[in-house]
Design a protein around this motif. Structure first.
Motif, PDB file in Angstrom:
ATOM      1  N   ASP A  68       0.795  -1.236   0.000  1.00 38.34           N
ATOM      2  CA  ASP A  68       0.000   0.000   0.000  1.00 38.34           C
ATOM      3  C   ASP A  68       0.829   1.290   0.000  1.00 38.34           C
ATOM      4  OD1 ASP A  68       0.845  -0.497   2.609  1.00 38.34           O
ATOM      5  OD2 ASP A  68      -0.919   0.434   3.492  1.00 38.34           O
ATOM      6  N   PHE A  69       2.140   1.196  -0.186  1.00 37.31           N
ATOM      7  CA  PHE A  69       2.981   2.386  -0.279  1.00 37.31           C
ATOM      8  C   PHE A  69       3.084   2.868  -1.718  1.00 37.31           C
ATOM      9  CE2 PHE A  69       4.724   0.959   3.815  1.00 37.31           C
ATOM     10  CZ  PHE A  69       4.783   2.160   4.493  1.00 37.31           C
ATOM     11  N   LEU A  70       3.186   4.172  -1.888  1.00 40.99           N
ATOM     12  CA  LEU A  70       3.514   4.738  -3.188  1.00 40.99           C
ATOM     13  C   LEU A  70       4.915   4.278  -3.580  1.00 40.99           C
ATOM     14  CD1 LEU A  70       2.290   8.387  -2.567  1.00 40.99           C
ATOM     15  CD2 LEU A  70       1.330   6.805  -4.260  1.00 40.99           C
ATOM     16  N   PHE A  71       5.192   4.271  -4.872  1.00 40.56           N
ATOM     17  CA  PHE A  71       6.534   3.920  -5.320  1.00 40.56           C
ATOM     18  C   PHE A  71       6.924   4.789  -6.507  1.00 40.56           C
ATOM     19  CE2 PHE A  71       3.555   0.988  -7.282  1.00 40.56           C
ATOM     20  CZ  PHE A  71       3.908   0.999  -8.628  1.00 40.56           C
ATOM     21  N   LEU A  72       8.215   4.934  -6.689  1.00 33.78           N
ATOM     22  CA  LEU A  72       8.763   5.731  -7.769  1.00 33.78           C
ATOM     23  C   LEU A  72       8.469   5.034  -9.089  1.00 33.78           C
ATOM     24  CD1 LEU A  72      10.517   8.343  -7.641  1.00 33.78           C
ATOM     25  CD2 LEU A  72      12.492   6.872  -7.963  1.00 33.78           C
ATOM     26  N   ASP A  73       7.817   5.730  -9.995  1.00 36.91           N
ATOM     27  CA  ASP A  73       7.465   5.167 -11.298  1.00 36.91           C
ATOM     28  C   ASP A  73       8.650   5.330 -12.247  1.00 36.91           C
ATOM     29  OD1 ASP A  73       6.051   4.031 -13.346  1.00 36.91           O
ATOM     30  OD2 ASP A  73       4.834   5.802 -13.766  1.00 36.91           O
ATOM     31  N   LEU A  74       9.695   4.567 -11.965  1.00 37.47           N
ATOM     32  CA  LEU A  74      10.943   4.672 -12.704  1.00 37.47           C
ATOM     33  C   LEU A  74      11.618   3.312 -12.696  1.00 37.47           C
ATOM     34  CD1 LEU A  74      12.874   6.910 -13.990  1.00 37.47           C
ATOM     35  CD2 LEU A  74      14.055   6.852 -11.779  1.00 37.47           C
TER      36      LEU A  74
END
Length: 189
Positions: A12-18
């Protein structure tokens, strides 16, 4: 001494879209970089700071998460972490002794995010370690030394994971940083 593997905490954590492929697309063409210099950066442990491109990306959540949480630190590609602004303020300088910090701009966010490219490695005792453990976690026993790094990777698993000692784990817990977990490594005696 206890050692731990470092893993992304939760769904449920945001993550770097990279991804490393995104980095490869933006890498300067005049630096004679090979495909593996970027795609297998963790295995080579080569510095990337001198050619690191200006990257802009977003933060993403898994599709079925309605209220994603913001991490302070998270696992990224093999051998790397993402330091979000709070994580960078608390750990950035300390981590820099074990690798390099590479800036990333996140759209609609005035603060820089940082990828920590771990360049420190540690040897494994091959007689007391095994990657073939069936459904269990691998059994890894590191060769202990006086000047051991506190966060590192190993050629034993092709630098696919990050590991740490007690000090790094204690710092993350002391600062109550969210986004990674620690799994104690099994030990063969």
């Amino acid at each position: 001494m206890a050692f731990y593997s470092i893993e992304r905490d939760g769904y449920d954590f945001l993550f770097l879209d990279l991804t490393p492929r995104d980095v490869l697309r933006q890498a300067p063409r005049d630096k004679d970089l090979e495909f593996d210099d970027v795609m297998k950066f963790s295995q080579s442990s080569r510095p990337m700071k001198d050619w690191w491109p200006e990257l802009e990306t977003t933060l993403r959540a898994n599709e079925d998460i309605d209220s994603p949480r913001m991490p302070d630190i998270s696992a990224w590609a093999p051998g790397a972490l993402v330091l979000y602004p709070r994580g960078y303020r608390l750990l950035g300088e300390w981590l820099s002794q074990y690798g390099e910090l590479l800036p990333v701009t996140v759209m609609n966010n005035p603060e820089t995010h940082w990828i920590f490219n771990c360049r420190a490695k540690k040897d494994v005792d091959p007689d007391r370690s095994s990657m073939d453990c069936g459904e269990d976690l691998p059994v890894i026993n590191f060769v202990e030394g006086v000047d051991d790094p506190e966060i590192f990777k190993t050629d034993f698993d092709n630098c696919s994971f990050l590991y740490c000692g007690e000090k790094f784990k204690e710092l993350v817990e002391e600062y109550e940083l969210r986004g990674i977990t620690f799994t104690s490594l099994q030990r063969l005696v």
